[in-house]
Design an enzyme around this catalytic site. Sequence first.
Site, PDB file in Angstrom:
ATOM      1  N   GLY A 106       9.370 -37.841 -32.309  1.00  0.00           N
ATOM      2  CA  GLY A 106      10.448 -37.086 -32.954  1.00  0.00           C
ATOM      3  C   GLY A 106      11.431 -36.603 -31.916  1.00  0.00           C
ATOM      4  N   GLU A 156      16.458 -30.695 -36.468  1.00  0.00           N
ATOM      5  CA  GLU A 156      17.747 -30.680 -35.745  1.00  0.00           C
ATOM      6  C   GLU A 156      17.594 -30.197 -34.307  1.00  0.00           C
ATOM      7  OE1 GLU A 156      20.979 -31.708 -36.299  1.00  0.00           O
ATOM      8  OE2 GLU A 156      19.829 -32.812 -37.773  1.00  0.00           O
TER       9      GLU A 156
HETATM   10  C1  LIG Z   1      11.720 -30.115 -43.161  1.00  0.00           C
HETATM   11  C2  LIG Z   1      12.022 -31.190 -42.168  1.00  0.00           C
HETATM   12  C3  LIG Z   1      13.090 -32.045 -42.397  1.00  0.00           C
HETATM   13  C4  LIG Z   1      13.358 -33.088 -41.507  1.00  0.00           C
HETATM   14  N1  LIG Z   1      14.391 -33.940 -41.771  1.00  0.00           N
HETATM   15  C5  LIG Z   1      14.597 -35.009 -40.962  1.00  0.00           C
HETATM   16  C6  LIG Z   1      15.619 -35.965 -41.252  1.00  0.00           C
HETATM   17  O1  LIG Z   1      16.361 -35.835 -42.224  1.00  0.00           O
HETATM   18  N2  LIG Z   1      15.744 -37.042 -40.428  1.00  0.00           N
HETATM   19  C7  LIG Z   1      14.943 -37.214 -39.333  1.00  0.00           C
HETATM   20  O2  LIG Z   1      15.101 -38.208 -38.633  1.00  0.00           O
HETATM   21  N3  LIG Z   1      13.980 -36.305 -39.017  1.00  0.00           N
HETATM   22  C8  LIG Z   1      13.790 -35.220 -39.800  1.00  0.00           C
HETATM   23  N4  LIG Z   1      12.812 -34.298 -39.494  1.00  0.00           N
HETATM   24  C9  LIG Z   1      11.999 -34.486 -38.297  1.00  0.00           C
HETATM   25  C10 LIG Z   1      12.398 -33.534 -37.193  1.00  0.00           C
HETATM   26  O3  LIG Z   1      13.666 -33.866 -36.718  1.00  0.00           O
HETATM   27  C11 LIG Z   1      11.336 -33.585 -36.101  1.00  0.00           C
HETATM   28  O4  LIG Z   1      10.135 -33.090 -36.650  1.00  0.00           O
HETATM   29  C12 LIG Z   1      11.766 -32.759 -34.910  1.00  0.00           C
HETATM   30  O5  LIG Z   1      12.761 -33.435 -34.208  1.00  0.00           O
HETATM   31  C13 LIG Z   1      10.618 -32.438 -33.961  1.00  0.00           C
HETATM   32  O6  LIG Z   1      10.024 -33.593 -33.518  1.00  0.00           O
HETATM   33  P1  LIG Z   1       8.447 -33.811 -33.615  1.00  0.00           P
HETATM   34  O7  LIG Z   1       8.028 -33.558 -35.003  1.00  0.00           O
HETATM   35  O8  LIG Z   1       8.199 -35.121 -33.019  1.00  0.00           O
HETATM   36  O9  LIG Z   1       7.831 -32.698 -32.720  1.00  0.00           O
HETATM   37  P2  LIG Z   1       7.233 -32.910 -31.274  1.00  0.00           P
HETATM   38  O10 LIG Z   1       8.318 -33.299 -30.352  1.00  0.00           O
HETATM   39  O11 LIG Z   1       6.032 -33.774 -31.323  1.00  0.00           O
HETATM   40  O12 LIG Z   1       6.812 -31.421 -30.953  1.00  0.00           O
HETATM   41  C14 LIG Z   1       5.487 -30.928 -31.111  1.00  0.00           C
HETATM   42  C15 LIG Z   1       5.255 -29.841 -30.060  1.00  0.00           C
HETATM   43  O13 LIG Z   1       5.347 -30.405 -28.749  1.00  0.00           O
HETATM   44  C16 LIG Z   1       6.255 -29.653 -27.963  1.00  0.00           C
HETATM   45  N5  LIG Z   1       6.955 -30.532 -27.013  1.00  0.00           N
HETATM   46  C17 LIG Z   1       7.390 -31.796 -27.227  1.00  0.00           C
HETATM   47  N6  LIG Z   1       8.015 -32.261 -26.147  1.00  0.00           N
HETATM   48  C18 LIG Z   1       8.002 -31.279 -25.222  1.00  0.00           C
HETATM   49  C19 LIG Z   1       8.526 -31.126 -23.896  1.00  0.00           C
HETATM   50  N7  LIG Z   1       9.227 -32.101 -23.294  1.00  0.00           N
HETATM   51  N8  LIG Z   1       8.331 -29.962 -23.253  1.00  0.00           N
HETATM   52  C20 LIG Z   1       7.659 -28.957 -23.842  1.00  0.00           C
HETATM   53  N9  LIG Z   1       7.155 -29.029 -25.086  1.00  0.00           N
HETATM   54  C21 LIG Z   1       7.323 -30.169 -25.773  1.00  0.00           C
HETATM   55  C22 LIG Z   1       7.217 -29.033 -28.966  1.00  0.00           C
HETATM   56  O14 LIG Z   1       7.840 -27.876 -28.441  1.00  0.00           O
HETATM   57  C23 LIG Z   1       6.282 -28.711 -30.116  1.00  0.00           C
HETATM   58  O15 LIG Z   1       5.642 -27.488 -29.867  1.00  0.00           O
HETATM   59  C24 LIG Z   1      12.547 -33.245 -40.352  1.00  0.00           C
HETATM   60  C25 LIG Z   1      11.496 -32.353 -40.107  1.00  0.00           C
HETATM   61  C26 LIG Z   1      11.235 -31.333 -40.997  1.00  0.00           C
HETATM   62  C27 LIG Z   1      10.101 -30.394 -40.719  1.00  0.00           C
END
Ligand SMILES: Cc1cc2nc3c(=O)[nH]c(=O)nc-3n(C[C@H](O)[C@H](O)[C@H](O)COP(=O)(O)OP(=O)(O)OC[C@H]3O[C@@H](n4cnc5c(N)ncnc54)[C@H](O)[C@@H]3O)c2cc1C
Length: 658
Positions: free
Chosen positions: A153, A430
């Site tokens: 993500g 976002e």
């Molecule tokens: C309600 C909702 C609507 C959404 N709508 C869309 C949409 O329309 N289109 C779309 O494409 N996506 C969408 N998303 C997805 C959203 O954009 C992602 O969930 C978001 O970008 C976070 O990415 P992730 O889930 O991979 O989290 P991760 O990056 O896996 O994060 C998980 C944890 O790891 C930590 N972490 C990750 N990398 C690092 C780092 N380098 N340093 C320190 N800590 C780190 C984070 O801080 C967090 O605590 C949606 C999500 C939700 C919940």
Amino acid sequence: MISASSQQKKQLQKYTMLEGERKQGQFPLLEMSHLLYGGKDQFDKFLERQNFFDTNPMFKVNHDFYNKSRQDQILLNAERTVEAMKKLSLGDPNYYTPNVLCPQGIFISTVHFAMVIPAFQVLASDDQITKWMTSLKNFSAIGCYAQTELGHGSDVQNLQTVAVFDKQTTEFVIHTPNIEATKFWPGELGLYCEFALVFAQLQVDGKGYGVHPFWIRIRDKETHKPLSGIEIGDIGPKMGYAVKDNGFMSFDHFRAPLDSLLNRYIKVSRDGKVERQGNPKVGYGSMMYMRNILCDQYTKFGGRALTIAVRYSLYRKQFKDDNKQEIRILDYQLQQQKLFPLLAEFYACVFGSIKIKELVNDNFNRISQSNDFSLLGLTHAVLSGAKANYTYFVSNCAEWCRLSCGGHGFAHYSGLPIIFFEMSPNITLEGENTILNLQLARYLLKQLQHIVSKPSAVPEFFKFLSLETVKVDDVTTIDNLIKLLGLNCAILTKYAAQKLMTHSDMKESWDTKSGIALAKAASTFIPYFNMLCFLDTINNKAKETKEILTILARIYGITMLLNNMQGLLLKNQLNSQQIKTLQDTRESLYPIIRTNALCLVEAQGLSDNSLQSLIAPKEGDVYMNMYNFASKENSLNKQQVHNGINYIQKMREVNAKL
Ligand SMILES: Cc1cc2nc3c(=O)[nH]c(=O)nc-3n(C[C@H](O)[C@H](O)[C@H](O)COP(=O)(O)OP(=O)(O)OC[C@H]3O[C@@H](n4cnc5c(N)ncnc54)[C@H](O)[C@@H]3O)c2cc1C
């Protein structure tokens, strides 16, 4: 026994309970309303749109909504979206004001209008914009923003969906190589959209060119079924966002035409030549658009939760004083401690968000009118920090407001749980907040370097980074609080820089040794920025407005210092006597806020229908409201003897055998 007349008197008292509170407000309410909405015109527009929702039967408060199945909630939301579209221009970002007033479900089209169209405008070529923009705007081409995958993500560069150019057919072959590469989470994908802006790794002649956007039809125009080679569905129930069809999608060698690649910054010719052009940094523009909305419109939900909590705390009485009179819970110092710092923070974030909107517009105009990118870095950094800070604030505020309302805060009829549910995801989407704080930290470090090597390059907002110490006599004035907050952030930034550089491998150090220090430093910037905006707003206001805003600003500044003063402590810039002064001063200011609390929340001009709370009407009998809902409207009670009773009989049989 209570006589009829004393009962009537009691009833009347209940209906005028808040009148006295309103009268004791010490500032002009309308001026405050204008400040909160960024001007008279904006406030009037807000009232006009609120009136649309208040007078349309489809948007009347309906607490039984939460008894409906997700399926029915989704359908009702669709019906409401149609109704809203008849009167409101949903493509206009100002429309989000009424939208946020109707949080039983975010309308269908928010992703399309707030994410897809802005991204398209920034990433598509002029020809592509000409070809698509009309159908995008009139909703005949509804799209979702398909970036996130199951496995990645935040780490966008490592997305795994591929778009391989096939020279023979001049098409892209879009493919999901493994389960992790399945697109997951895009809003409006699960059920509704016909198109998707798919982010995939571009490959031409075996060479990778990074992640790029492809505009692809994914469902059949006539049948609405997924096209052959594409699997789509809804990801399932979530915490909140019940009516939003966040979806999943995978591709099996799906063929998309050459011009599906949005090609303002990269072009692939029919014979496979790849050409990059222009400044791809402009791509930040679409993210900024949505982050700006999150700061500007969604911050208002904090104020909405506070309106409920403050009003309820005036209606609610617990325990008696020495005169045997029951005490309003807002009169307890501890209830004030829960709510007043949040009220001050709400004002600070709103004033900060107004400034940020100006900054974003200024940056956008410079880029579009004169190709001037000078504000881009600063705007991106401030917006990243603000999005993180404000979305944390709203979620935290909603939860504390709920807790401050005791048991009734836990019920949907209070209007509070939905605010928490709908706002919490903003911390993650976002740009996940930790990642955003790290982006701001990177910018702070760069400015810190410039302080030494190129001071003229440091923007005004970041000059505070040169501070080593400050001399203050009274730590509680606005000016001195600003100095101390700036110094605190400067010290923490230097501390993070030192930590980062004690290890030779900077990348490893950033990821595994200095993350805490970096994120902490960044998180202390926005309180400093907000205080500057607060001061700016206070200047040149009428005396009474100035006085109450000054109190709020001081409470905010003191709270931010007390919560984050590690930097000042590290360099002995704050002693125990000063910390005590900060605490005592904040407490001494609460009685003034207590007098003005109702007016400070009501300056937002929220109608009862917008508030959607049975425990916090403008006037009324909150206990009667709750009783009426439970006894007359709660559809679970419609069936006098519920089918579940059959299981009680079975339980008895099971127990009888034990
Ligand atoms: C309600 C909702 C609507 C959404 N709508 C869309 C949409 O329309 N289109 C779309 O494409 N996506 C969408 N998303 C997805 C959203 O954009 C992602 O969930 C978001 O970008 C976070 O990415 P992730 O889930 O991979 O989290 P991760 O990056 O896996 O994060 C998980 C944890 O790891 C930590 N972490 C990750 N990398 C690092 C780092 N380098 N340093 C320190 N800590 C780190 C984070 O801080 C967090 O605590 C949606 C999500 C939700 C919940």
